[in-house]
Design an enzyme around this catalytic site. Sequence first.
Site, PDB file in Angstrom:
ATOM      1  N   GLY A  10       0.799  -1.173   0.126  1.00 50.78           N
ATOM      2  CA  GLY A  10      -0.011   0.038   0.074  1.00 50.78           C
ATOM      3  C   GLY A  10       0.717   1.240   0.027  1.00 50.78           C
ATOM      4  CE1 TYR A  61     -12.881  -6.052  -1.856  1.00 49.86           C
ATOM      5  CE2 TYR A  61     -13.482  -3.698  -2.076  1.00 49.86           C
ATOM      6  CZ  TYR A  61     -13.633  -5.058  -2.479  1.00 49.86           C
ATOM      7  OH  TYR A  61     -14.289  -5.310  -3.617  1.00 49.86           O
ATOM      8  CB  THR A 101     -11.633   6.578   4.452  1.00 48.68           C
ATOM      9  OG1 THR A 101     -11.839   7.284   3.076  1.00 48.68           O
ATOM     10  CG2 THR A 101     -12.585   5.851   4.696  1.00 48.68           C
ATOM     11  CE1 TYR A 125     -12.284   1.944   1.585  1.00 48.98           C
ATOM     12  CE2 TYR A 125     -12.995   4.070   1.135  1.00 48.98           C
ATOM     13  CZ  TYR A 125     -11.996   3.179   1.532  1.00 48.98           C
ATOM     14  OH  TYR A 125     -10.791   3.929   1.935  1.00 48.98           O
TER      15      TYR A 125
END
Length: 305
Positions: A10, A61, A101, A125
Amino acid sequence: MRIVVTGKTGQLVRSLQERAAASDAQIIALGRPELDLGTADADLGLIEAAQPDLIVSAAAYTAVDKAEDEPDAAFAINTEGPRALAALAGRLAVPLIQISTDYVFDGSKPTPWVETDKPGPIGVYGASKLAGEEAVLAASPDNIVIRVGWVYSPFGGNFAKTMLRLAGDRDTLRVVADQVGGPSSALDLADGVLTVARNVLAAPERRELRGVFHMGAGGEGSWADFAEEIFGWLEQQTGRRVGVERITTDQYPTRARRPANSRLESTKLAEVHGFRMPPWRASVAPVLQRLVDTDFQHLKASRAS
């Protein structure tokens, strides 16, 4: 300072490895296939064997559109993975930093989001990441959630790399102009995460160092603004000119909805941890230079031609 970070490839993981090389931090990156947090039988003993002082949960994910069709996979990695890590961190008596996020918000607020705003994700998400936050915070008051957004870097796949790739054979690109956020270099984010980790380990008695923090770049811009910044640099450096056609979200439909406002107010982080992200435009050029030097050397030929 020994830090186990979940994930191997990542953007943030690789940036942490790079930044830690010049500091007192040792990064142990663990990820697939050895450690697969998307499975119920993930070998968390690998983390325990590393004897970390702190764990950073960065594996995720992140396929926002695909998550709409694979909710079980998204929740397995983004919720159950952090839940298992938080339980392990509790047994080891070490803090856990959960990377989250801006997608935990619905994007409807007209001003930047603060940590006390009520989340309301509009897609799978975001919902899976919010559930991961809640699991981590419920597990221990020693844990930390850091929300980030619009991440790019010299590593992996990201918006900046996509723009440079498309710039190779297109003269104009259509880019969404009515979604606003703060493009954030993963290298800057790595500096911030290391600062938070160092502060938490140095002062375990300071409860205010824990909880939820926003780590967003200074200033704001749309995806179209970001693209124009990229192409402005590209033209200056190589002579290659690429135009931007500013369009609306409705003109670029996607499987998952995106928040219209992804701006993250990061004053709390600056006041509590003494760290503030640079203005977003200041961090773009160094990343672009590295990308052109490594992945897009053919763009250098533009000036010569």
